[in-house]
Design an enzyme around this catalytic site. Sequence first.
Site, PDB file in Angstrom:
ATOM      1  N   ILE A 111       0.844  -1.189   0.000  1.00 30.28           N
ATOM      2  CA  ILE A 111       0.000   0.000   0.000  1.00 30.28           C
ATOM      3  C   ILE A 111       0.884   1.246   0.000  1.00 30.28           C
ATOM      4  O   ILE A 111       1.894   1.298   0.712  1.00 30.28           O
ATOM      5  CB  ILE A 111      -0.851   0.000   1.300  1.00 30.28           C
ATOM      6  CG1 ILE A 111      -1.732  -1.261   1.352  1.00 30.28           C
ATOM      7  CG2 ILE A 111      -1.697   1.274   1.420  1.00 30.28           C
ATOM      8  CD1 ILE A 111      -2.126  -1.669   2.751  1.00 30.28           C
ATOM      9  N   CYS A 112       0.489   2.246  -0.799  1.00 26.28           N
ATOM     10  CA  CYS A 112       1.113   3.562  -0.685  1.00 26.28           C
ATOM     11  C   CYS A 112       0.024   4.599  -0.923  1.00 26.28           C
ATOM     12  O   CYS A 112      -1.155   4.307  -0.765  1.00 26.28           O
ATOM     13  CB  CYS A 112       2.310   3.724  -1.628  1.00 26.28           C
ATOM     14  SG  CYS A 112       1.882   3.859  -3.369  1.00 26.28           S
ATOM     15  N   ARG A 113       0.392   5.805  -1.304  1.00 20.78           N
ATOM     16  CA  ARG A 113      -0.626   6.845  -1.455  1.00 20.78           C
ATOM     17  C   ARG A 113      -1.466   6.626  -2.712  1.00 20.78           C
ATOM     18  O   ARG A 113      -2.676   6.717  -2.690  1.00 20.78           O
ATOM     19  CB  ARG A 113       0.053   8.221  -1.504  1.00 20.78           C
ATOM     20  CG  ARG A 113      -0.914   9.388  -1.386  1.00 20.78           C
ATOM     21  CD  ARG A 113      -0.173  10.708  -1.445  1.00 20.78           C
ATOM     22  NE  ARG A 113       0.369  10.925  -2.778  1.00 20.78           N
ATOM     23  CZ  ARG A 113      -0.284  11.564  -3.748  1.00 20.78           C
ATOM     24  NH1 ARG A 113      -1.485  12.040  -3.562  1.00 20.78           N
ATOM     25  NH2 ARG A 113       0.285  11.719  -4.928  1.00 20.78           N
TER      26      ARG A 113
ATOM     27  N   MET B 104      -3.974   4.747  -0.829  1.00 23.86           N
ATOM     28  CA  MET B 104      -4.753   5.311   0.266  1.00 23.86           C
ATOM     29  C   MET B 104      -5.703   6.416  -0.202  1.00 23.86           C
ATOM     30  O   MET B 104      -6.675   6.731   0.478  1.00 23.86           O
ATOM     31  CB  MET B 104      -3.839   5.839   1.369  1.00 23.86           C
ATOM     32  CG  MET B 104      -3.102   4.739   2.129  1.00 23.86           C
ATOM     33  SD  MET B 104      -4.193   3.521   2.914  1.00 23.86           S
ATOM     34  CE  MET B 104      -4.777   4.439   4.351  1.00 23.86           C
TER      35      MET B 104
END
Length: 101
Positions: free
Chosen positions: A65-67, A93
Site C-alpha cells: 500500500i502507498c498513497r 490510500m
Amino acid sequence: MEEIQTITPEELQKKLEAGEKLELVDVREDEEVAAGMIPGAKHIRMGEIPVNLDYFDKDKEYIFICRSSARSGNVCYYLQDQGYKVRNMVGGMMKWTGETK
C-alpha cells in the site's frame, strides 16, 4: 516483466471485514502514515524494503500500500523478482474508504 497481482481497496476492505488474516505493508513515508494507516498494516518505507527482506516469508502473500499505488507497485515488482508473493492495492490510500488508525 511479469504482471503483478492487484487488489482493489473495496476487495481488501471486504476481506478485512470478513476477518481474513492478511499481510499488509504500507511503504509510505513517516509523515504520510502519521495521517492514518489501515489497521494491522506494517510500516516499512519503500527505501527500507531491501534491508528488510528477512521480514518477508516466501510462503505468504503480502499486500503493498502507498498513497496512489505507484511506489507500492515498484516494491511489488522488486519483491516478485526475488520470488515473493505480492499484490498491489490499486489506487492506494487516496481510494481507501475504510477505517484508518
